[in-house]
Design a protein around this motif. Structure first.
Motif: not given
Length: 645
Positions: A353-375
């Motif tokens: 969830l922390a990774a999702y909140e960091k990804w959501s609405g930021t420049e990271l949203q153009s990247t693949w969220l799956g690379d920031m989580v466990d599976e």
């Protein structure tokens, strides 16, 4: 000044201004409507409608049209219109000028041939050229770019192919429809804590349209002129100016002819002919607060109520819905009528969830969220499959959806009595993070009042209702929420705006004294959970006997008198107590993790130091007559004291 409008050739002049209002942003999509000048006033709108009606009926022509005027336009190409500054008559720009290279945006004043012939002094004029700097600039296409996203419609497919080896296999339960019921929910502690898949609709108690339903059928059943929110898949943003007719025209194009990929995920069809053909699974209907607690007399036309139960989702080949969590803590049911969907799930652990909140609405949203989580877990659904996605912990499952072929799905959101604390927590998160109201569960607070009122009536009944522990825990959270709402009304420090918002959500047709209702509900729920004495005048001790409250803290048991309350007395009561002789055993002394160890295991006898154990047992047996016979209650308490030498 001449009035200009740009519209699709399939829309009528009478609706030109409406489409312009709906498309005030930008026209990144070839299918979106664009307003090139300020919105028309009422006179302009009437003139446009009158011109269209008097000159062309329904064929979308203008006074200057010839037989092959529109032969060069395809059905989705934008049409430019211009109105005469004198007679207000509307013309196609292509019919109004001979020089096809001349831009309508450069026109200042324009007159039709008839008005020019009536007054030769009139002249068509053009705007002065805009001053431009010679300094070079890097121009960004903001209409087609969102947080680094490109307009390539195939990029999601390529991304998924590149990540194919990283997805974990599905491990969610596959159940038969007959197993998905209230008994399963009450008997299985793991029920509704993870998504489940039901292969066929048999046993679900669900009704769906025939699987040969088409998007054109959807448009006919709901209404071809009904506006629909469409998502541009390339940048995951809205594409304005769509109706169901226009959407059906787009769907009927061959996939290779679709220049862009669009998706529809928010068409709610309650109260339509299509909605009459859909019935959610029986478990959903048994749990759904809107179905069970919102008054039937306050649903339908003319009444505002939460319409989130019947969505028709229509996706095309290669459509993609990026990572998200469903609104307001609601659970979701999802049935594939035709086609296929591929779900990608991320478990809502604190780290994820922390990774999702960091990804959501930021420049990271153009990247693949799956690379920031466990599976990431991949689940493939095909025609006939149904999935239920519940709440877990304090957030829902993070998920994204890929559409490998044109697909029609029916689904809906529902809130229930087994996860109220989670639902309330998500609501508070949405408020704290300023999530727009259109993306929250509609009328959530009012729904809570209706639910609390109904549960209070049941708890006050002659034969009090009994509920599972999970429901009682949820009801206590609901009661606490309602009490917190009325406290806002009672606090002098609260703003008038805050008080107004609370008052507007209290249904005055059902609840006359909100403060008394909320506090009585909390008291009765505590009583049903065994946390208080049966005597109304006794002090509530939720944390055990002898709890000392801070000054000013409310004691909702002592001295509280609820309207029309009649306590239910026991006809007979016997209390027994027994204290055993102390005994000496061996047990390890409490270490750093003593709380967990001594909570999880009831008997710690074994190796260790000598310890003196003293045990006392108390038994209370009560009986009373009921309408159906009698009720017998047996309460057994056991207390131990452990003292090391």
């Amino acid at each position: 000044m001449a009035r200009a409008r740009r519209r699709s050739t399939r829309s009528s002049a009478a609706t030109s201004s409406t489409n312009a209002n709906n498309a005030r942003a930008s026209g990144s999509s070839p299918l979106s409507s664009v307003a090139t000048t300020p919105e028309p006033d009422e006179q302009d709108t009437k003139a446009a409608a009158a011109a269209a009606a008097s000159t062309s009926g329904l064929d979308n022509s203008c006074p200057g049209c010839t037989g092959d005027s529109s032969s060069s336009l395809n059905q989705f190409e934008k049409e430019n219109w211009i109105a005469c500054d004198v007679c207000k008559q509307w013309y196609h720009w292509r019919c109004a000028v001979e020089d096809k290279t001349l831009s309508i945006d450069k026109v200042d004043k324009w007159f039709c041939p008839s008005c020019l012939s009536l007054d030769p002094t009139r002249q068509i004029t053009f705007k002065a050229p805009t001053r431009r700097s010679d300094r070079k600039r890097n121009h960004q296409d903001y209409a087609n770019m969102s947080l680094g996203m490109t307009t390539d419609p195939s990029r999601w497919q390529r991304l998924l192919e590149s990540k194919a080896g990283s997805f974990k296999p599905e491990r969610f339960k596959r159940m038969h429809g007959s197993q998905v019921n209230l008994e399963w929910l009450e008997d299985d502690d793991d029920a509704m804590t993870a998504p489940i898949v039901i292969e066929t609709k048999d046993g679900l108690g669900m009704k769906m349209p025939k699987d040969d339903l088409t998007v054109r059928d959807v448009a006919n059943l709901v209404g071809e002129d009904v506006p629909v929110e469409v998502i541009d898949v390339a940048n995951q943003s809205g594409s304005p100016g769509w109706s169901l007719r226009k959407w059906a025209d787009y769907i009927e194009l061959e996939p290779s002819a679709r220049e862009r990929i669009f998706n529809v995920i928010s068409l709610e069809v309650s109260g339509t002919k299509l909605g009459d053909m859909v019935l959610p699974p029986k478990l959903v209907r048994d749990l759904d607060w809107v179905d069970n607690f919102w008054p039937s007399t306050r649903k339908g036309k003319g009444h505002a109520y939460p319409k989130v139960q019947l969505y028709c989702l229509m996706g095309v080949e290669n459509a993609w819905t990026d990572w998200h969590v469903d609104f307001a803590g609601s659970s979701v049911y999802y049935h594939i009528l035709s086609g296929s969907k591929v779900f990608y799930f991320i478990k809502p652990t604190p780290a994820n969830l922390a990774a999702y909140e960091k990804w959501s609405g930021t420049e990271l949203q153009s990247t693949w969220l799956g690379d920031m989580v466990d599976e990431v877990v991949k689940v493939v659904l095909t025609a006939g499959n149904t999935m239920i996605i519940p709440r877990l912990v304090c957030r829902g499952w993070i998920h994204a959806v890929y559409t490998p072929m044109d697909t029609i799905v029916f689904g809906g959101n529902f809130i229930h009595s087994y996860s109220v604390p989670m639902q309330l927590k998500i609501r508070q998160i949405e408020i704290s993070t300023h999530v727009p109201k259109k993306f929250r569960f509609p009328l959530f607070a009012k729904l809570c009042w209706y639910v609390g009122d109904k549960y209070l009536r049941d708890l006050k009944g002659t034969t009090a209702a009994t509920y599972p522990v999970r429901v009682l825990t949820s009801l206590l959270a609901l009661a606490d929420f309602l009490v917190s709402e009325v406290r806002l009304l009672e606090r002098s420090a609260a703003t008038e705006q805050a008080k107004k918002e609370v008052k507007e959500q209290i249904p005055s047709d059902r609840i006359k004294d909100a403060a008394a209702m909320a506090r009585e509900l909390r008291w009765r729920v505590r009583l049903a959970a065994g946390n208080t004495s049966d005597d109304e005048g006794a002090s509530v001790k939720p944390n055990g006997a002898g709890v000392k409250r801070k000054r000013g803290e409310e004691d909702f048991g002592a001295g509280v008198k609820f309207k029309n309350f009649k306590p239910r007395r026991w006809d007979s009561s016997i209390e027994q107590a027994e204290e055993e002789e102390p005994k000496v055993v061996h047990a390890p002394r409490p270490g750093e993790e003593w709380k967990e160890h001594w909570t999880e295991w009831s008997n710690r006898e074994g190796e260790g130091d000598e310890v003196r154990v003293k045990r006392r047992t108390e038994t209370i047996i009560r009986v009373r007559k009921t309408a159906d016979g009698l009720e017998r209650q047996r309460i057994h308490r056991e207390a131990e004291s452990w003292a090391w030498w």
